[in-house]
Design an enzyme around this catalytic site. Structure first.
Site, short mmCIF file in Angstrom:
data_model
loop_
_atom_site.label_atom_id
_atom_site.label_comp_id
_atom_site.label_asym_id
_atom_site.label_seq_id
_atom_site.Cartn_x
_atom_site.Cartn_y
_atom_site.Cartn_z
N ASP A 14 0.81 -1.22 0.00
CA ASP A 14 0.00 0.00 0.00
C ASP A 14 0.84 1.27 0.00
O ASP A 14 0.59 2.19 -0.79
CB ASP A 14 -0.94 0.01 1.21
CG ASP A 14 -2.16 -0.88 0.99
OD1 ASP A 14 -2.46 -1.20 -0.17
OD2 ASP A 14 -2.82 -1.23 2.00
N ARG A 94 2.22 4.25 17.08
CA ARG A 94 1.72 5.28 16.15
C ARG A 94 2.04 6.71 16.59
O ARG A 94 2.49 7.51 15.77
CB ARG A 94 0.22 5.12 15.90
CG ARG A 94 -0.26 3.94 15.02
CD ARG A 94 0.78 3.11 14.42
NE ARG A 94 0.26 2.03 13.57
CZ ARG A 94 0.78 0.82 13.51
NH1 ARG A 94 1.82 0.49 14.26
NH2 ARG A 94 0.30 -0.08 12.69
N ASP A 123 -5.69 2.59 13.45
CA ASP A 123 -4.43 3.29 13.20
C ASP A 123 -4.63 4.64 12.51
O ASP A 123 -3.93 5.61 12.80
CB ASP A 123 -3.48 2.39 12.40
CG ASP A 123 -2.96 1.24 13.27
OD1 ASP A 123 -2.86 1.44 14.49
OD2 ASP A 123 -2.67 0.16 12.73
N SER A 174 -2.15 -9.88 8.00
CA SER A 174 -1.62 -8.53 8.18
C SER A 174 -0.91 -8.52 9.53
O SER A 174 -1.51 -8.81 10.56
CB SER A 174 -2.77 -7.53 8.16
OG SER A 174 -2.36 -6.33 8.77
N1 ARG Z 1 -5.95 -4.18 16.60
C1 ARG Z 1 -4.69 -3.70 17.04
C2 ARG Z 1 -4.75 -2.23 17.33
O1 ARG Z 1 -5.66 -1.58 16.91
C3 ARG Z 1 -3.58 -4.06 16.10
C4 ARG Z 1 -3.51 -3.27 14.84
C5 ARG Z 1 -2.45 -3.78 13.97
N2 ARG Z 1 -2.29 -2.95 12.84
C6 ARG Z 1 -2.11 -3.41 11.62
N3 ARG Z 1 -2.03 -2.53 10.67
N4 ARG Z 1 -2.03 -4.69 11.36
O2 ARG Z 1 -3.91 -1.69 18.01
#
Ligand code: ARG
Length: 409
Positions: A14, A94, A123, A174
């Site tokens: 991406d 993040r 995110d 992912s």
């Molecule tokens: N669900 C978790 C969170 O919101 C993990 C997110 C993982 N991110 C990803 N782009 N795979 O913190």
């Protein structure tokens, strides 16, 4: 001259496509920034990939130490676990990435910042809310959320523009990973009734022929912060890594849960976080030994709040700072060591000690050294129950027999 955008670059499909898309559709010069929080991979190779995709410049920021000391250490002091289970590994990284994006935007004199998040996840919220808190003047772009291409179309776009992407995905999942753990999503995991296949695990895999013998590990905490393992001083990052590997080698640290995302959906989430879970367990235990009951109770309530704030993308907020001040103040008393026992599938606390424990053997013991004044208990218990006694008497007068008009009737 074109306006400039700083792109949070991961090296994946991406963000690689986003480099070209931002140029082509938004007519922007793209400055790729890859923030290394310990996700692994060959960062120099990824930097080259950004350049090959058409970035005007690409930089790698090594933020591994900073992530450990400024983010993970705080989360540990707060025993931060969303829904009491998820140690927030992705959520913590993040806001740090955003700090470096804001800095890069300043250095490159960029008007825009872009991220590669979709519209379904947490995110995007964390990126955009962190950025607005850190650099309210920057405009945030979310190409992946807005371009309306599915996976196949994204690959097609990449091939058409001769971008360095691999067509076959390296994994059906992912994955997001850093010092504090590993998150695994998508594929068969989206069915919450399906057991996670064995091949998803990395950090919690037992090495072939591993012995079932337990290992004991002693962790020393100073002011709530782990500083030594088995008498050996370690930098925090190294210490977390060490405990993560050790606990993980016993198959400890797997989390399989239904999670409530900020955007209102429930998702099935899998994590491996052996180090995080073992260290939080040890730290909580030492707090129970060293903190006063009221402080402890209040801290536990605030910890929930802390985890919620981190999860919801509000790291760079006055409330998080205020909670950190509370935690910092209570942590001054959290000194001592915890003994962990690692066994196949489990890590447990089997001992704790402190130079200034709230535990007093004279008060606690049932043997002849007992220094507790039993006579005072009598008066205390009577007064403790006095409001209930008063209440019960009043009810009996009012309603006759208690058992016929009992408490729940
Ligand atoms: N669900 C978790 C969170 O919101 C993990 C997110 C993982 N991110 C990803 N782009 N795979 O913190």
């Amino acid at each position: 001259m074109a306006e400039r955008v700083v792109l949070a670059y991961s090296g994946g499909l991406d963000t690689t496509v986003a480099v070209r898309w931002l140029q082509q559709k938004e007519k922007l010069d793209v400055y790729a920034v890859l923030v290394d929080v310990g996700q692994g991979g060959d960062t120099e190779k990824l930097r080259q990939r950004a350049l090959e995709s058409g970035a005007a410049d690409a930089r790698v920021v090594d933020a591994r130490e900073e992530f450990a000391d400024e983010y993970v250490a705080r989360a540990l002091a707060a025993n931060a676990m969303y829904q009491d289970r998820y140690p927030l590994l992705s959520a913590l990284s993040r806001p740090l990435i955003c700090r470096h994006l804001a800095k890069a935007a300043h250095d490159f004199d960029a008007k825009y910042v872009a991220h590669g998040c979709t519209g379904k996840g947490n995110d995007q919220v964390r990126f955009e809310v962190s950025l607005v808190a850190l650099a309210p003047d920057l405009e945030v772009l979310a190409p992946v959320r807005n371009w309306g291409m599915n996976r196949e179309e994204t690959i097609e776009y990449g091939l058409k523009h001769k971008l360095p992407i691999s067509v076959a995905p390296s994994s059906p999942y992912s994955i997001d990973e850093n010092l504090w753990g590993r998150a695994i999503e998508c594929g068969v995991l989206e069915d919450p009734y399906t057991e996670p296949p064995d091949d998803i695990w990395e950090r919690t895999r037992r090495p072939k022929g591993a012995s079932d013998e337990p290992t004991y590990v002693e962790i020393d905490f100073r002011a709530g912060h782990p500083v030594e393992v088995d008498g050996r001083q370690m930098a925090f990052r190294e210490l977390v890594q060490h405990i993560d590997e050790l606990a993980g080698s016993y198959g400890y640290g797997r989390i399989d849960m239904i999670e409530d995302r900020v955007v209102g959906i429930k998702s099935r989430e899998i994590y491996e976080a052996p180090g995080a879970l073992a260290l939080i367990k040890a730290h909580r235990d030492l707090e129970e030994l060293t903190l006063d009951r009221d402080v402890l109770r209040t801290k536990r309530e605030l910890e929930r709040r802390y985890a919620g704030i981190a999860y919801d993308g509000l790291w760079h907020s006055p409330l998080r700072e205020a909670l950190d001040a509370f935690i910092h103040s209570t942590s001054a008393y959290v000194n001592g060591k915890v003994r962990l026992k690692m066994q196949p599938g489990n890590v447990s606390v089997v001992g704790r000690s402190s130079p200034a424990p709230m535990y007093d053997l004279g008060l606690a013991t049932y043997d002849h050294l007992d220094a507790f004044d039993h006579k005072q208990a009598e008066g205390f218990v009577r007064l403790w129950g006095l409001p209930l006694k008063t209440w019960a008497k009043a009810r009996q007068v009012d309603r006759g027999n208690l058992w016929e008009s009992g408490p729940d009737k």
